[in-house]
Design an enzyme around this catalytic site. Sequence first.
Site, PDB file in Angstrom:
ATOM      1  N   TYR A 180       7.228 -28.605  33.329  1.00  0.00           N
ATOM      2  CA  TYR A 180       7.400 -29.497  32.175  1.00  0.00           C
ATOM      3  C   TYR A 180       6.778 -30.857  32.456  1.00  0.00           C
ATOM      4  O   TYR A 180       6.181 -31.472  31.562  1.00  0.00           O
ATOM      5  CB  TYR A 180       8.884 -29.593  31.763  1.00  0.00           C
ATOM      6  CG  TYR A 180       9.313 -28.349  31.002  1.00  0.00           C
ATOM      7  CD1 TYR A 180       9.192 -28.283  29.619  1.00  0.00           C
ATOM      8  CD2 TYR A 180       9.757 -27.221  31.676  1.00  0.00           C
ATOM      9  CE1 TYR A 180       9.529 -27.128  28.921  1.00  0.00           C
ATOM     10  CE2 TYR A 180      10.097 -26.063  30.998  1.00  0.00           C
ATOM     11  CZ  TYR A 180       9.973 -26.018  29.617  1.00  0.00           C
ATOM     12  OH  TYR A 180      10.290 -24.872  28.927  1.00  0.00           O
ATOM     13  N   GLN A 184       7.267 -26.393  15.198  1.00  0.00           N
ATOM     14  CA  GLN A 184       7.848 -25.773  16.397  1.00  0.00           C
ATOM     15  C   GLN A 184       7.358 -26.498  17.648  1.00  0.00           C
ATOM     16  O   GLN A 184       7.799 -26.207  18.743  1.00  0.00           O
ATOM     17  CB  GLN A 184       7.412 -24.305  16.484  1.00  0.00           C
ATOM     18  CG  GLN A 184       7.871 -23.462  15.311  1.00  0.00           C
ATOM     19  CD  GLN A 184       7.095 -22.158  15.244  1.00  0.00           C
ATOM     20  OE1 GLN A 184       7.450 -21.178  15.881  1.00  0.00           O
ATOM     21  NE2 GLN A 184       6.028 -22.140  14.476  1.00  0.00           N
ATOM     22  N   ASP A 229       5.324 -31.422  21.265  1.00  0.00           N
ATOM     23  CA  ASP A 229       4.348 -32.312  21.895  1.00  0.00           C
ATOM     24  C   ASP A 229       4.260 -33.708  21.296  1.00  0.00           C
ATOM     25  O   ASP A 229       3.565 -34.578  21.839  1.00  0.00           O
ATOM     26  CB  ASP A 229       2.951 -31.654  21.885  1.00  0.00           C
ATOM     27  CG  ASP A 229       2.454 -31.301  20.481  1.00  0.00           C
ATOM     28  OD1 ASP A 229       2.873 -31.936  19.498  1.00  0.00           O
ATOM     29  OD2 ASP A 229       1.605 -30.383  20.382  1.00  0.00           O
ATOM     30  N   HIS A 268      12.145 -27.274  17.724  1.00  0.00           N
ATOM     31  CA  HIS A 268      12.316 -26.906  19.136  1.00  0.00           C
ATOM     32  C   HIS A 268      12.464 -28.110  20.057  1.00  0.00           C
ATOM     33  O   HIS A 268      12.283 -27.982  21.271  1.00  0.00           O
ATOM     34  CB  HIS A 268      11.148 -26.015  19.598  1.00  0.00           C
ATOM     35  CG  HIS A 268      11.146 -24.662  18.937  1.00  0.00           C
ATOM     36  ND1 HIS A 268      10.070 -23.808  18.942  1.00  0.00           N
ATOM     37  CD2 HIS A 268      12.118 -24.011  18.246  1.00  0.00           C
ATOM     38  CE1 HIS A 268      10.373 -22.694  18.275  1.00  0.00           C
ATOM     39  NE2 HIS A 268      11.604 -22.801  17.841  1.00  0.00           N
ATOM     40  N   CYS A 309      27.916 -35.787  41.052  1.00  0.00           N
ATOM     41  CA  CYS A 309      28.398 -34.400  40.919  1.00  0.00           C
ATOM     42  C   CYS A 309      27.287 -33.358  41.043  1.00  0.00           C
ATOM     43  O   CYS A 309      27.557 -32.161  40.992  1.00  0.00           O
ATOM     44  CB  CYS A 309      29.132 -34.212  39.587  1.00  0.00           C
ATOM     45  SG  CYS A 309      28.019 -34.222  38.169  1.00  0.00           S
ATOM     46  N   GLY A 366      -1.163 -22.380  12.314  1.00  0.00           N
ATOM     47  CA  GLY A 366      -1.283 -22.359  13.773  1.00  0.00           C
ATOM     48  C   GLY A 366      -0.076 -21.804  14.491  1.00  0.00           C
ATOM     49  O   GLY A 366       0.241 -22.251  15.592  1.00  0.00           O
ATOM     50  N   THR A 367       0.567 -20.837  13.891  1.00  0.00           N
ATOM     51  CA  THR A 367       1.688 -20.185  14.587  1.00  0.00           C
ATOM     52  C   THR A 367       1.502 -18.676  14.570  1.00  0.00           C
ATOM     53  O   THR A 367       1.070 -18.116  13.561  1.00  0.00           O
ATOM     54  CB  THR A 367       3.053 -20.567  13.979  1.00  0.00           C
ATOM     55  OG1 THR A 367       4.094 -19.870  14.689  1.00  0.00           O
ATOM     56  CG2 THR A 367       3.161 -20.261  12.496  1.00  0.00           C
ATOM     57  N   ASN A 378      -4.844 -19.688  10.034  1.00  0.00           N
ATOM     58  CA  ASN A 378      -4.883 -19.260  11.443  1.00  0.00           C
ATOM     59  C   ASN A 378      -6.232 -18.582  11.685  1.00  0.00           C
ATOM     60  O   ASN A 378      -6.670 -17.778  10.854  1.00  0.00           O
ATOM     61  CB  ASN A 378      -3.728 -18.261  11.687  1.00  0.00           C
ATOM     62  CG  ASN A 378      -3.385 -18.106  13.157  1.00  0.00           C
ATOM     63  OD1 ASN A 378      -4.272 -17.889  13.980  1.00  0.00           O
ATOM     64  ND2 ASN A 378      -2.108 -18.208  13.487  1.00  0.00           N
TER      65      ASN A 378
HETATM   66  P1  OAD Z   1       1.742 -19.263  19.758  1.00  0.00           P
HETATM   67  O1  OAD Z   1       1.015 -19.586  21.017  1.00  0.00           O
HETATM   68  O2  OAD Z   1       2.634 -18.087  19.755  1.00  0.00           O
HETATM   69  O3  OAD Z   1       0.694 -19.084  18.590  1.00  0.00           O
HETATM   70  C1  OAD Z   1      -0.367 -19.984  18.427  1.00  0.00           C
HETATM   71  C2  OAD Z   1      -1.130 -19.581  17.194  1.00  0.00           C
HETATM   72  O4  OAD Z   1      -2.111 -20.579  16.952  1.00  0.00           O
HETATM   73  C3  OAD Z   1      -1.853 -18.248  17.308  1.00  0.00           C
HETATM   74  O5  OAD Z   1      -1.536 -17.452  16.183  1.00  0.00           O
HETATM   75  C4  OAD Z   1      -3.338 -18.645  17.307  1.00  0.00           C
HETATM   76  O6  OAD Z   1      -4.151 -17.687  16.656  1.00  0.00           O
HETATM   77  C5  OAD Z   1      -3.285 -19.942  16.531  1.00  0.00           C
HETATM   78  N1  OAD Z   1      -4.394 -20.864  16.797  1.00  0.00           N
HETATM   79  C6  OAD Z   1      -5.130 -20.988  17.934  1.00  0.00           C
HETATM   80  N2  OAD Z   1      -6.044 -21.956  17.788  1.00  0.00           N
HETATM   81  C7  OAD Z   1      -5.881 -22.458  16.538  1.00  0.00           C
HETATM   82  C8  OAD Z   1      -6.518 -23.486  15.783  1.00  0.00           C
HETATM   83  N3  OAD Z   1      -7.525 -24.190  16.277  1.00  0.00           N
HETATM   84  N4  OAD Z   1      -6.092 -23.730  14.510  1.00  0.00           N
HETATM   85  C9  OAD Z   1      -5.064 -23.021  13.992  1.00  0.00           C
HETATM   86  N5  OAD Z   1      -4.429 -22.053  14.664  1.00  0.00           N
HETATM   87  C10 OAD Z   1      -4.815 -21.767  15.908  1.00  0.00           C
HETATM   88  O7  OAD Z   1       2.523 -20.596  19.342  1.00  0.00           O
HETATM   89  P2  OAD Z   1       3.761 -20.747  18.341  1.00  0.00           P
HETATM   90  O8  OAD Z   1       3.668 -19.772  17.238  1.00  0.00           O
HETATM   91  O9  OAD Z   1       3.847 -22.189  18.028  1.00  0.00           O
HETATM   92  O10 OAD Z   1       8.851 -22.025  21.907  1.00  0.00           O
HETATM   93  O11 OAD Z   1       4.945 -20.348  19.287  1.00  0.00           O
HETATM   94  C11 OAD Z   1       6.265 -20.467  18.834  1.00  0.00           C
HETATM   95  C12 OAD Z   1       7.165 -20.822  19.964  1.00  0.00           C
HETATM   96  O12 OAD Z   1       6.998 -19.892  21.039  1.00  0.00           O
HETATM   97  C13 OAD Z   1       6.866 -22.156  20.620  1.00  0.00           C
HETATM   98  O13 OAD Z   1       7.469 -23.239  19.939  1.00  0.00           O
HETATM   99  C14 OAD Z   1       7.424 -21.997  21.998  1.00  0.00           C
HETATM  100  C15 OAD Z   1       6.901 -20.610  22.277  1.00  0.00           C
HETATM  101  O14 OAD Z   1       7.550 -19.888  23.243  1.00  0.00           O
HETATM  102  C16 OAD Z   1       9.596 -22.434  22.932  1.00  0.00           C
HETATM  103  O15 OAD Z   1       9.099 -22.874  23.952  1.00  0.00           O
HETATM  104  C17 OAD Z   1      11.055 -22.358  22.677  1.00  0.00           C
END
Ligand code: OAD
Length: 241
Positions: free
Chosen positions: A65, A100, A103, A118, A150, A187-188, A213
Amino acid sequence: MLDTVKAWVRQSQRMAVLTGAGVSAESGVPTFRDAQTGYWAQFRPEDMATEAGFRAHPQWVWDWYQYRRDLLAGVLPNSGHGALADFQRRHPDRITLITQNVDGLHQRAGSTGVLYLHGDIFENRWLNTPRHCCHIDHAVAGHPPYCDRCGNLVRPGVVWFGESLPPATLGAAEQAVARCDLMLVVGTAGAVYPAAGLAHQARSAGARVVVLNPAPSALDDVAQVVLRGASATVLPQLLGE
Ligand code: OAD
């Protein structure tokens, strides 16, 4: 399709935007699930993003981290973050931004009132319910810092797998999604719930749902329109004046 969605944005009175790691990819922040470059290609989420993983290897997880915090200190918001912040400046009542991401880049781009599902990677909290000796002044520098009375450990203030999302934040996100007429899902991968469930809720409540995406996501089927593209390019096109 881009023109259709641009028209939907112009017509929308209440838009909800759910972002994931992809919006920060073009700032140089690794995503989680992208093959090769994603963090979960290198590490196991059960090691790095669970309380059990942290208890098993506190130094290793803490240092990861810290590494991510250092990386974030050296990057900048990109034009996707900027387009969302500009839209909110022009139309403060028409957008709710839900992320989510931990950063802080939306906030650094100028977005306000962001719903951080998150948590925030720059925050710390105690691992165990703090006793009264666990004052922040009693945290001794270490990997991780710990209470000199502690032994309680400091952990990052993010939501790990198996933990509940902050209830007020999730509640506000659900309310925004229930009331929105347009939801952008940007972007998820759509793999993590309850965040991904917000897109389903928006669709069930009658909103238009758009996925942006460059690659297929688990939420593509929920959307009326899927835009294949990078957020730093497409968000300014969609949200610009
Ligand atoms: P992911 O890494 O699972 O997904 C990222 C997404 O971004 C993918 O679908 C890529 O295709 C897309 N991507 C990549 N480059 C891109 C760009 N330039 N523009 C748009 N999209 C792009 O990330 P999250 O879905 O955010 O949680 O993941 C969800 C959660 O899982 C996170 O918050 C984290 C992780 O484990 C915790 O840490 C609790």
